[in-house]
Design a protein around this motif. Structure first.
Motif, PDB file in Angstrom:
ATOM      1  N   SER A 273      26.569  32.260 -29.024  1.00 20.90           N
ATOM      2  CA  SER A 273      27.817  32.171 -29.786  1.00 20.90           C
ATOM      3  C   SER A 273      28.336  30.749 -29.950  1.00 20.90           C
ATOM      4  O   SER A 273      28.929  30.411 -30.975  1.00 20.90           O
ATOM      5  N   LEU A 274      28.118  29.905 -28.930  1.00 19.84           N
ATOM      6  CA  LEU A 274      28.683  28.550 -28.964  1.00 19.84           C
ATOM      7  C   LEU A 274      27.627  27.455 -28.878  1.00 19.84           C
ATOM      8  O   LEU A 274      27.951  26.268 -28.995  1.00 19.84           O
ATOM      9  N   GLY A 275      26.375  27.833 -28.647  1.00 22.70           N
ATOM     10  CA  GLY A 275      25.298  26.842 -28.626  1.00 22.70           C
ATOM     11  C   GLY A 275      25.267  25.989 -27.378  1.00 22.70           C
ATOM     12  O   GLY A 275      24.666  24.915 -27.378  1.00 22.70           O
ATOM     13  N   ILE A 276      25.907  26.442 -26.299  1.00 21.75           N
ATOM     14  CA  ILE A 276      25.944  25.691 -25.045  1.00 21.75           C
ATOM     15  C   ILE A 276      25.695  26.644 -23.878  1.00 21.75           C
ATOM     16  O   ILE A 276      25.960  27.846 -23.971  1.00 21.75           O
ATOM     17  N   VAL A 277      25.198  26.095 -22.770  1.00 21.60           N
ATOM     18  CA  VAL A 277      24.954  26.881 -21.564  1.00 21.60           C
ATOM     19  C   VAL A 277      25.665  26.195 -20.403  1.00 21.60           C
ATOM     20  O   VAL A 277      25.438  25.006 -20.155  1.00 21.60           O
ATOM     21  N   PRO A 278      26.524  26.901 -19.676  1.00 23.29           N
ATOM     22  CA  PRO A 278      27.253  26.261 -18.573  1.00 23.29           C
ATOM     23  C   PRO A 278      26.312  25.788 -17.484  1.00 23.29           C
ATOM     24  O   PRO A 278      25.283  26.420 -17.216  1.00 23.29           O
TER      25      PRO A 278
ATOM     26  N   ALA B 140      35.647  21.487 -30.619  1.00 26.13           N
ATOM     27  CA  ALA B 140      34.265  21.369 -30.162  1.00 26.13           C
ATOM     28  C   ALA B 140      34.009  22.475 -29.150  1.00 26.13           C
ATOM     29  O   ALA B 140      34.896  22.778 -28.342  1.00 26.13           O
ATOM     30  N   PRO B 141      32.836  23.073 -29.180  1.00 29.42           N
ATOM     31  CA  PRO B 141      32.521  24.111 -28.184  1.00 29.42           C
ATOM     32  C   PRO B 141      32.618  23.557 -26.767  1.00 29.42           C
ATOM     33  O   PRO B 141      32.199  22.426 -26.497  1.00 29.42           O
ATOM     34  N   GLY B 142      33.183  24.329 -25.875  1.00 29.98           N
ATOM     35  CA  GLY B 142      33.289  23.935 -24.472  1.00 29.98           C
ATOM     36  C   GLY B 142      33.029  25.127 -23.580  1.00 29.98           C
ATOM     37  O   GLY B 142      32.968  26.269 -24.043  1.00 29.98           O
ATOM     38  N   PHE B 143      32.907  24.872 -22.295  1.00 29.86           N
ATOM     39  CA  PHE B 143      32.567  25.940 -21.360  1.00 29.86           C
ATOM     40  C   PHE B 143      33.774  26.779 -20.943  1.00 29.86           C
ATOM     41  O   PHE B 143      33.633  27.963 -20.648  1.00 29.86           O
ATOM     42  N   ILE B 144      34.969  26.162 -20.921  1.00 35.80           N
ATOM     43  CA  ILE B 144      36.133  26.799 -20.303  1.00 35.80           C
ATOM     44  C   ILE B 144      37.050  27.414 -21.364  1.00 35.80           C
ATOM     45  O   ILE B 144      37.534  26.715 -22.259  1.00 35.80           O
TER      46      ILE B 144
ATOM     47  N   TYR C 170      37.973  29.391 -29.717  1.00 36.15           N
ATOM     48  CA  TYR C 170      38.490  30.297 -28.693  1.00 36.15           C
ATOM     49  C   TYR C 170      38.085  31.755 -28.915  1.00 36.15           C
ATOM     50  O   TYR C 170      37.664  32.436 -27.962  1.00 36.15           O
ATOM     51  N   PRO C 171      38.206  32.302 -30.121  1.00 35.72           N
ATOM     52  CA  PRO C 171      37.838  33.712 -30.290  1.00 35.72           C
ATOM     53  C   PRO C 171      36.398  34.011 -29.904  1.00 35.72           C
ATOM     54  O   PRO C 171      36.089  35.142 -29.496  1.00 35.72           O
ATOM     55  N   LEU C 172      35.500  33.041 -30.017  1.00 35.51           N
ATOM     56  CA  LEU C 172      34.106  33.267 -29.645  1.00 35.51           C
ATOM     57  C   LEU C 172      33.983  33.477 -28.141  1.00 35.51           C
ATOM     58  O   LEU C 172      33.156  34.271 -27.681  1.00 35.51           O
ATOM     59  N   HIS C 173      34.814  32.794 -27.356  1.00 35.19           N
ATOM     60  CA  HIS C 173      34.864  33.030 -25.910  1.00 35.19           C
ATOM     61  C   HIS C 173      35.304  34.468 -25.619  1.00 35.19           C
ATOM     62  O   HIS C 173      34.737  35.151 -24.759  1.00 35.19           O
TER      63      HIS C 173
ATOM     64  N   ASN D 142      25.347  33.427 -19.735  1.00 36.05           N
ATOM     65  CA  ASN D 142      24.724  32.204 -20.252  1.00 36.05           C
ATOM     66  C   ASN D 142      24.023  32.452 -21.575  1.00 36.05           C
ATOM     67  O   ASN D 142      24.090  31.627 -22.492  1.00 36.05           O
ATOM     68  N   GLU D 143      23.370  33.595 -21.690  1.00 35.68           N
ATOM     69  CA  GLU D 143      22.706  33.945 -22.950  1.00 35.68           C
ATOM     70  C   GLU D 143      23.728  34.091 -24.072  1.00 35.68           C
ATOM     71  O   GLU D 143      23.517  33.620 -25.188  1.00 35.68           O
ATOM     72  N   GLY D 144      24.854  34.737 -23.766  1.00 43.05           N
ATOM     73  CA  GLY D 144      25.894  34.916 -24.774  1.00 43.05           C
ATOM     74  C   GLY D 144      26.541  33.611 -25.181  1.00 43.05           C
ATOM     75  O   GLY D 144      26.853  33.393 -26.358  1.00 43.05           O
ATOM     76  N   MET D 145      26.768  32.702 -24.219  1.00 46.21           N
ATOM     77  CA  MET D 145      27.343  31.400 -24.539  1.00 46.21           C
ATOM     78  C   MET D 145      26.422  30.600 -25.453  1.00 46.21           C
ATOM     79  O   MET D 145      26.877  29.958 -26.407  1.00 46.21           O
ATOM     80  N   GLU D 146      25.141  30.651 -25.169  1.00 46.16           N
ATOM     81  CA  GLU D 146      24.195  29.903 -26.002  1.00 46.16           C
ATOM     82  C   GLU D 146      24.149  30.475 -27.411  1.00 46.16           C
ATOM     83  O   GLU D 146      24.106  29.730 -28.404  1.00 46.16           O
TER      84      GLU D 146
END
Length: 502
Positions: free
Chosen positions: A395-400, A347-351, A360-363, A389-393
């Motif tokens: 690539s992973l659909g989440i914002v820290p 599952a996508p996560g922040f850390i 993981y590779p998306l991080h 934050n823009e990149g996280m949203e």
């Protein structure tokens, strides 16, 4: 020049590099001490100590006579394969050193130490504003170093930095591999999550899990894998890492009394790094050819043990009853099937360090894009949180929720390690290839893991990776060990087999 004088020049170089090896070892232990036990008030003094050592090492390596000795040594005809490879590495290390002015070496060392200590406070207090100006100062110095190396090597600024972490690697190589990953990984991530949603639910494993018990179990697993406690130790730090030298290996982890799973896998990950250092050819350890062959190979060793081996069903079935007994667990939550579900949750996560191997590779790809932009001067530290934050949203659909779980989570940039991040995913690709090759060579490898026996796997990498030192390029090591160039095929096959076909 006579053969005798050429050989004498090479011997003089070996003596100089032995002294350098001792200096590097002292620096490594000082860094471990700073990260684990040094009081905050000692940061300034330690920064000066490390800067002084960095300057001494730089001056030892860049003294005018070194260039003369290198030129003379090339005339020696009687050198064997390893000595020739060693001389080649001497030339490469010397070129990197002479490209960086001594004054910049000192300024960089001081700013790295200072920025890292600011990061420790800023991350704990979620205070990015206090970190940003120091990070900008450090980035400017790193850019200055990149420019100097780029001029010397005829490379782009980023590739000049990358070469220091993964010799011979270029961003064009990474772009091709990452484009291949991005062509299938987001879809594969969704497919795996949908597949898991249809399966049995994970039962919560109730804590607390006292640190003393976590440490005891971690040490037991380290011993199973092959860690030599006569030549190493386990400690605690803000960020898990491996330091020291092959005969004095320092591993750190961090603990959460509500969840033992992260710390245990971090210990296994760092043990993989330590085993690599310990397995380097002993007779060449004080020489450049006896060092680790860059961070792609280093990360392949940690991920080989953590992701490939320790998350096999066979090893989890071995481990589960020991976890249950060690923590005094009861009930279905402690059954191997449930523990396996926890270790294979996708599952996508922040850390990043808590990420599953599918996401993981998306991080890493996000960090790769951001650090290239920073080195190119296209992204300032003040603008990093928004870009992150823009990149996280995307690539992973989440914002820290904050910067502490966003752009401040990693130590790499505050410590000046630009060019390191892509090697994590390159290492994951290599680990998948190496594990597949090890299973081909040893039919009963997974059965051995089911008995807590890592001997076949460790033996494979001792022969095909560790024992090679830096005598070959990273890609040559992977090609010779697996029969294939570094690519995404084995990684994709591994993910599909582990998460979709069972």
């Amino acid at each position: 020049m006579s053969e005798r004088n050429s050989t004498a020049a090479y011997d003089a170089l070996k003596s100089r590099f032995e002294r350098l090896s001792a200096l590097y070892g002292a620096q490594a232990v000082l860094h471990w001490d700073r990260a684990t036990m040094m009081p905050e008030g000692g940061a300034g003094a330690r920064a000066e100590q490390q800067a002084a050592l960095s300057l001494i090492a730089h001056e030892t390596l860049t003294a005018p006579e070194v260039a003369e000795l290198l030129e003379a040594a090339h005339e020696a005809d009687g050198l064997g394969e390893w000595d020739r490879a060693n001389l080649s590495e001497m030339v490469r290390v010397h070129a990197h050193a002479t490209a960086t002015p001594a004054t910049l070496v000192t300024r960089l060392s001081r700013q790295k130490s200072h920025t890292e200590m600011v990061w420790r406070r800023a991350r704990a207090q979620n205070d990015y504003a206090s970190l940003a100006p120091e990070l900008d100062r450090l980035i400017e110095l790193v850019r200055e170093q990149a420019a100097a190396k780029a001029d010397a090597f005829g490379l782009s600024h980023y590739d000049a930095l990358l070469d220091g972490y993964d010799p011979g690697r270029r961003s064009a190589d990474i772009d091709a591999l990452f484009a291949d990953l991005e062509s299938f990984l987001p879809g594969l991530l969704r497919e795996v999550m949908e597949h898991q949603a249809k399966g049995p639910a994970r039962l919560p494993i109730e804590g607390p899990f006292p640190v003393a018990l976590q440490e005891r179990i971690g040490r037991e697993v380290m011993g199973l894998i092959g860690f030599d406690f006569a030549h190493g130790r386990l400690d605690v730090s803000h960020h898990p890492f491996t330091g020291g030298v092959p005969d004095d290996s320092r591993i750190t982890t961090r603990y959460d009394e509500a969840d033992f799973t992260e710390s245990l896998m971090a210990v296994i990950h760092e043990t993989g790094h330590s085993l690599y250092e310990r397995g380097l050819p002993a007779e060449w350890r004080s020489q450049p050819v006896g060092r680790a062959r860059g961070m792609t190979i280093h990360e392949s060793q940690s991920l080989l043990f953590e992701m490939q081996a320790a998350r096999t069903e066979s090893f989890i079935r071995f481990l589960a009853p020991r976890l249950k007994a060690g923590f005094g667990g009861e009930g279905a939550a402690w059954e191997p099937e449930n523990i396996l579900r926890h270790y294979r949750k996708v599952a996508p996560g922040f850390i990043r360090v808590q990420a599953d191997e599918v996401s993981y590779p998306l991080h890493v790809m996000l960090r790769y894009r951001l650090e290239r932009a920073m080195i190119a001067g296209e992204l300032k530290a003040a603008d990093l949180p928004a870009a992150w934050n823009e990149g996280m949203e995307k690539s992973l659909g989440i914002v820290p929720p904050d910067d502490a779980t966003g752009c401040m989570q990693d130590i790499h940039w505050p410590s000046g390690s630009f060019g390191y991040f892509p090697t994590y995913t390159l290492g994951a690709l290599a680990a998948a290839q190496l594990f597949a090759a090890a299973k081909r060579e040893h039919d009963g490898l997974e059965e051995a893991l089911g008995e807590g026996d890592f001997t076949p796997l460790l033996g494979f990498v001792r022969t095909h990776v560790h024992g090679k030192g830096a005598s070959r390029t990273p890609d040559e090591i992977i090609q010779e060990a697996t029969g294939e160039p570094l690519g995404t095929v084995a990684f994709r096959a591994h993910i599909e087999a582990r998460y979709l076909y069972k």
